[in-house]
Design an enzyme around this catalytic site. Structure first.
Site, PDB file in Angstrom:
ATOM      1  N   CYS A  41       0.836  -1.206   0.000  1.00 37.45           N
ATOM      2  CA  CYS A  41       0.000   0.000   0.000  1.00 37.45           C
ATOM      3  C   CYS A  41       0.866   1.250   0.000  1.00 37.45           C
ATOM      4  CB  CYS A  41      -0.952  -0.004   1.188  1.00 37.45           C
ATOM      5  SG  CYS A  41      -0.131   0.004   2.808  1.00 37.45           S
ATOM      6  N   HIS A  51      -1.459   1.219   7.654  1.00 35.22           N
ATOM      7  CA  HIS A  51      -1.989   1.248   6.285  1.00 35.22           C
ATOM      8  C   HIS A  51      -1.933   2.668   5.744  1.00 35.22           C
ATOM      9  CE1 HIS A  51      -4.282  -0.050   2.828  1.00 35.22           C
ATOM     10  NE2 HIS A  51      -5.215   0.849   3.058  1.00 35.22           N
TER      11      HIS A  51
END
Length: 493
Positions: free
Chosen positions: A84, A441
């Site tokens: 990510c 994240h």
């Protein structure tokens, strides 16, 4: 007893909740039915006004409303295994028009000078350019692109940077830029009208002696476009003594990102309330005092006064007066000056950073990672940032050179770069990190120009999208400005 209507509402909310919420492998592997039922009850109570104060929270803001009105969307990116951090960088670069144009120009210029297929000779440049063009495609249906080709090409250059384990997004950007430069400089060839012997390079890849005439200037411009990308700016570092009004040193270095530290509370664990990006820029560029620094000019001035007071011989005084100083100075070994009282605290030394050359694309890294004697932790808190940033307010009109030395600077480092016209930037991308340092994240907000819904032809409007890997939804400017930014991408107007 629960009414039939209330039962159906709760059941509908459960269905919506389970359908809308998708958790990635980085967060939660499964949710229990009891947890879903409790969450559904919470949403049901909020919708019926039992918690009116929660309407101000971001969870119940207009973001979900905008997400449901996804008449236009941009592609998401597949998460191929904890990447990510790279996906947000790729999405950010897709919104940077100057960067996409730079890659296209390199490929077009290389068609005449590179033997073989471009995909083989410039694999990273080719794959990255194709992917960024794909990510700029606006459509009415959801689509997901793959970063696999870019990752494979990048692995050949950044061999020690694992793209399938959790990494820092800012570090990924620097690896990508340096890998592109490495690939482009190998394939760079001067034009046929310019000999390699006419071009000299220093160790920092700066052209020192271009060939004379129009052809030499054209080659210099072409070289700049190859090896000075849109993220390349120049920072100046000056060391000055306020006591004797002398400039001790002036050095320049390239930068791709500006690392800014936020203002902190007294405890140092949280960002100060009301902190702005302008505060961080001032902190980065403000002069700071250098302790215990020996200024040879201050010392020689004091030595002349000391020798005059004690009635030293004229030959000793003239030796100090004519001394060039610095590293070759041996005046301290003089019999008289060994007894001279001196402390480095007599000199007031200041060190200051200056933005000597503004880049086309400005990437600001908010340094949220901090350390204490026990652990590394993340600084939490919001930093207000503008949609339009005026960097001319932070760029001096002069470098602060010592007038006595009469050093002539290139016009590239003087007033034109500091003018208001060259210092205006527009926000194009915001990268946000959730979780602890070293894990968590990354998501990204990116701006895209899409065809307007109005009747006027050839009219575009600026839309913002929130992207988490393959998930994409439209958001408002207020959602973007409320993000706890880790990286900010600005494009020069």
């Amino acid at each position: 007893m629960v009414s039939r209507r209330g039962s159906s509402d709760t059941k509908a909310i459960v269905c919506i909740f389970t359908d809308r919420i998708r958790f990635s492998n980085n967060w939660v592997s499964h949710l229990s039915f009891a947890g879903l039922l409790g969450a559904a009850g919470f949403v049901f109570a909020q919708q019926h006004g039992l918690f009116p104060n929660l309407n101000n929270l971001k969870l119940f803001s207009g973001k979900e409303k905008d997400a449901g009105d996804d008449s236009v969307l941009v592609p998401g990116l597949q998460n191929l295994g904890n990447n990510c951090f790279l996906n947000v960088i790729l999405q950010a670069l897709a919104s940077c028009k100057d960067f996409r144009s730079f890659l296209q120009w390199v490929l077009e210029d290389a068609r005449d000078s590179v033997a073989g297929e471009l995909e083989e000779q410039l694999p990273l440049t080719y794959a990255l350019s194709a992917l960024l063009q794909e990510l700029c495609t606006v459509g009415s249906r959801r689509s997901v692109s793959s970063p696999r080709k870019v990752m494979v090409a990048l692995t050949d250059y950044a061999t020690n940077f694992n793209l399938t384990s959790q990494q820092d997004a800012a570090e990924a950007l620097l690896h990508l830029i340096s890998s592109l430069q490495e690939e482009i400089v190998v394939c760079y060839r001067p034009s046929q009208s310019c000999n390699l012997s006419d071009i000299l390079f220093s160790r920092n890849l700066r052209m020192l002696a271009p060939s004379e005439g129009l052809l030499g200037l054209m080659e210099l411009k072409r070289w700049h476009k190859h090896l000075r990308g849109p993220f390349d700016g120049i920072l100046g570092s000056t060391l000055m003594c306020r006591t004797c009004s002398s400039q001790i040193s002036l050095e320049f270095q390239f930068f791709h990102t500006l690392p800014l530290s936020p203002l902190l509370h007294n405890g140092g664990y949280n960002i100060m309330f009301g902190c702005t990006l302008e505060n961080c820029l001032n902190k980065f560029l403000n002069a700071e005092k250098v302790e215990n620094y020996f200024c040879y000019r201050c010392w020689h001035g004091a030595a002349l006064k000391y020798l005059s007071v004690i009635g030293a011989a004229e030959i000793d005084i003239e030796m100090v007066r004519s001394c060039g100083g610095e590293d070759q100075c041996d005046c301290k070994t003089s019999h008289h000056l060994q007894r001279m009282p001196w402390s480095n605290s007599y000199s007031h030394i200041l060190k200051q950073l200056i933005i000597a050359r503004l880049p086309k694309l400005l990437c600001i890294q908010v340094q949220r990672a901090s350390f204490n004697m026990f652990e590394e932790f993340k600084l939490s808190g919001h930093i207000a940032f503008p949609l339009v940033l005026d960097l001319s307010l932070f760029t001096p009109t002069s470098i602060g050179l010592n007038i006595e030395e009469r050093i002539e600077m290139s016009s590239e480092y003087q007033k034109p770069e500091a003018s208001r016209k060259h210092g205006m930037y527009r926000l194009v991308t915001v990268v946000e990190h959730f979780g602890r340092t070293g894990s968590g994240h990354y998501t990204v907000y990116r701006s895209v120009r899409v065809p307007s819904q109005e009747e006027e032809e050839d009219c575009e409007e600026l839309c913002w999208f929130s992207i988490s890997d393959s998930e994409v939804c439209r958001v408002s400017e207020s959602d973007v400005l409320g993000a706890e930014a880790s990286l900010l991408f600005y494009e020069r107007l």
